[in-house]
Design a protein around this motif. Structure first.
Motif, mmCIF file in Angstrom:
data_model
loop_
_atom_site.group_PDB
_atom_site.id
_atom_site.type_symbol
_atom_site.label_atom_id
_atom_site.label_comp_id
_atom_site.label_asym_id
_atom_site.label_seq_id
_atom_site.Cartn_x
_atom_site.Cartn_y
_atom_site.Cartn_z
ATOM 1 N N LYS A 119 0.840 -1.209 0.000
ATOM 2 C CA LYS A 119 0.000 0.000 0.000
ATOM 3 C C LYS A 119 0.873 1.257 0.000
ATOM 4 O O LYS A 119 0.621 2.198 -0.746
ATOM 5 N N VAL A 120 1.877 1.250 0.866
ATOM 6 C CA VAL A 120 2.755 2.411 1.008
ATOM 7 C C VAL A 120 3.543 2.640 -0.281
ATOM 8 O O VAL A 120 3.585 3.754 -0.812
ATOM 9 N N MET A 121 4.134 1.576 -0.822
ATOM 10 C CA MET A 121 4.925 1.702 -2.056
ATOM 11 C C MET A 121 4.038 2.128 -3.221
ATOM 12 O O MET A 121 4.471 2.880 -4.090
ATOM 13 N N GLY A 122 2.788 1.655 -3.235
ATOM 14 C CA GLY A 122 1.849 2.039 -4.282
ATOM 15 C C GLY A 122 1.593 3.544 -4.291
ATOM 16 O O GLY A 122 1.421 4.152 -5.351
ATOM 17 N N GLN A 123 1.585 4.145 -3.113
ATOM 18 C CA GLN A 123 1.398 5.600 -3.025
ATOM 19 C C GLN A 123 2.678 6.356 -3.389
ATOM 20 O O GLN A 123 2.626 7.426 -3.972
ATOM 21 N N LEU A 124 3.822 5.781 -3.010
ATOM 22 C CA LEU A 124 5.098 6.479 -3.204
ATOM 23 C C LEU A 124 5.587 6.451 -4.652
ATOM 24 O O LEU A 124 6.143 7.433 -5.133
ATOM 25 N N LYS A 125 5.384 5.343 -5.326
ATOM 26 C CA LYS A 125 5.960 5.179 -6.667
ATOM 27 C C LYS A 125 5.600 6.312 -7.631
ATOM 28 O O LYS A 125 6.499 6.887 -8.254
ATOM 29 N N PRO A 126 4.318 6.696 -7.764
ATOM 30 C CA PRO A 126 4.024 7.782 -8.710
ATOM 31 C C PRO A 126 4.656 9.127 -8.315
ATOM 32 O O PRO A 126 5.018 9.922 -9.169
ATOM 33 N N LYS A 127 4.814 9.345 -7.023
ATOM 34 C CA LYS A 127 5.378 10.616 -6.550
ATOM 35 C C LYS A 127 6.895 10.662 -6.711
ATOM 36 O O LYS A 127 7.482 11.737 -6.806
ATOM 37 N N MET A 128 7.526 9.496 -6.674
ATOM 38 C CA MET A 128 8.991 9.443 -6.656
ATOM 39 C C MET A 128 9.596 8.912 -7.948
ATOM 40 O O MET A 128 10.820 8.903 -8.081
ATOM 41 N N GLN A 129 8.786 8.465 -8.877
ATOM 42 C CA GLN A 129 9.269 7.870 -10.127
ATOM 43 C C GLN A 129 10.344 8.737 -10.763
ATOM 44 O O GLN A 129 10.109 9.888 -11.095
ATOM 45 N N GLY A 130 11.526 8.182 -10.909
ATOM 46 C CA GLY A 130 12.611 8.894 -11.566
ATOM 47 C C GLY A 130 13.293 9.927 -10.696
ATOM 48 O O GLY A 130 14.259 10.554 -11.116
ATOM 49 N N ARG A 131 12.808 10.120 -9.479
ATOM 50 C CA ARG A 131 13.375 11.163 -8.624
ATOM 51 C C ARG A 131 14.089 10.587 -7.407
ATOM 52 O O ARG A 131 14.677 11.320 -6.623
ATOM 53 N N ALA A 132 13.970 9.252 -7.215
ATOM 54 C CA ALA A 132 14.622 8.593 -6.082
ATOM 55 C C ALA A 132 14.877 7.139 -6.466
ATOM 56 O O ALA A 132 14.160 6.576 -7.287
ATOM 57 N N ASP A 133 15.891 6.549 -5.857
ATOM 58 C CA ASP A 133 16.191 5.135 -6.070
ATOM 59 C C ASP A 133 15.140 4.326 -5.305
ATOM 60 O O ASP A 133 15.133 4.307 -4.072
ATOM 61 N N MET A 134 14.242 3.687 -6.041
ATOM 62 C CA MET A 134 13.114 3.002 -5.401
ATOM 63 C C MET A 134 13.589 1.829 -4.528
ATOM 64 O O MET A 134 12.900 1.446 -3.585
ATOM 65 N N GLY A 135 14.744 1.289 -4.812
ATOM 66 C CA GLY A 135 15.307 0.235 -3.956
ATOM 67 C C GLY A 135 15.631 0.773 -2.580
ATOM 68 O O GLY A 135 15.338 0.147 -1.553
ATOM 69 N N GLN A 136 16.213 1.968 -2.536
ATOM 70 C CA GLN A 136 16.523 2.605 -1.257
ATOM 71 C C GLN A 136 15.241 3.010 -0.543
ATOM 72 O O GLN A 136 15.126 2.868 0.674
#
Length: 147
Positions: A119-136
């Motif tokens: 749930k949390v990652m689902g909310q974060l991914k669109p906001k952070m796409q290309g702007r943060a290392d999603m692995g971190q």
């Protein structure tokens, strides 16, 4: 549009005879075209960013493997490709901004345990796409949910 900017930069790199930059840009355009042909769609900027993000991740993985194998010249090549690809990525988020977005996503999703990670990652991914290392980001979310 990002795709058009990349295509224009391919032409500029050809004229300037920048072989390494041209090679990397051609890899990008090939990845974009491949996805467009496979899915029979015209990619938007978010979809192009997802491709670029994946290319950067692949190169980071390759760098680690090359360094373990003592192939530093190949690691340097991969790093220079990352730098070229990153020219097309949006400005990165600061550590504070990342932590703030994670806290916000945890609060708004009501997440309290590891089972809520999706749930949390689902909310974060669109906001952070290309702007943060999603692995971190994923590691930070795990840390906060398990803590």
């Amino acid at each position: 549009m990002l795709k058009q900017r990349i295509q224009d930069d391919v032409k500029a790199a050809m004229k300037a005879r920048e072989k390494q930059r041209l090679g990397t840009l051609r890899l990008i355009t090939a990845a974009i075209k491949q996805r467009e042909v496979d899915e029979r769609i015209e990619l938007n900027d978010d979809q192009v960013l997802a491709i670029l993000e994946k290319m950067i991740k692949q190169r980071r993985d390759s760098i680690a493997q090359y360094q373990q194998a003592g192939r530093d010249e190949l690691a340097v090549q991969e790093q220079s490709e990352i730098e070229i690809i990153q020219d097309y990525m949006p400005e990165g988020l600061s550590t504070e901004e990342i932590n703030s977005l994670i806290e916000e996503a945890i609060a708004s999703s009501g997440a309290s345990a590891m089972k809520d990670m999706g749930k949390v990652m689902g909310q974060l991914k669109p906001k952070m796409q290309g702007r943060a290392d999603m692995g971190q980001v994923s590691a930070l979310v795990k840390q906060k949910l398990s803590g």
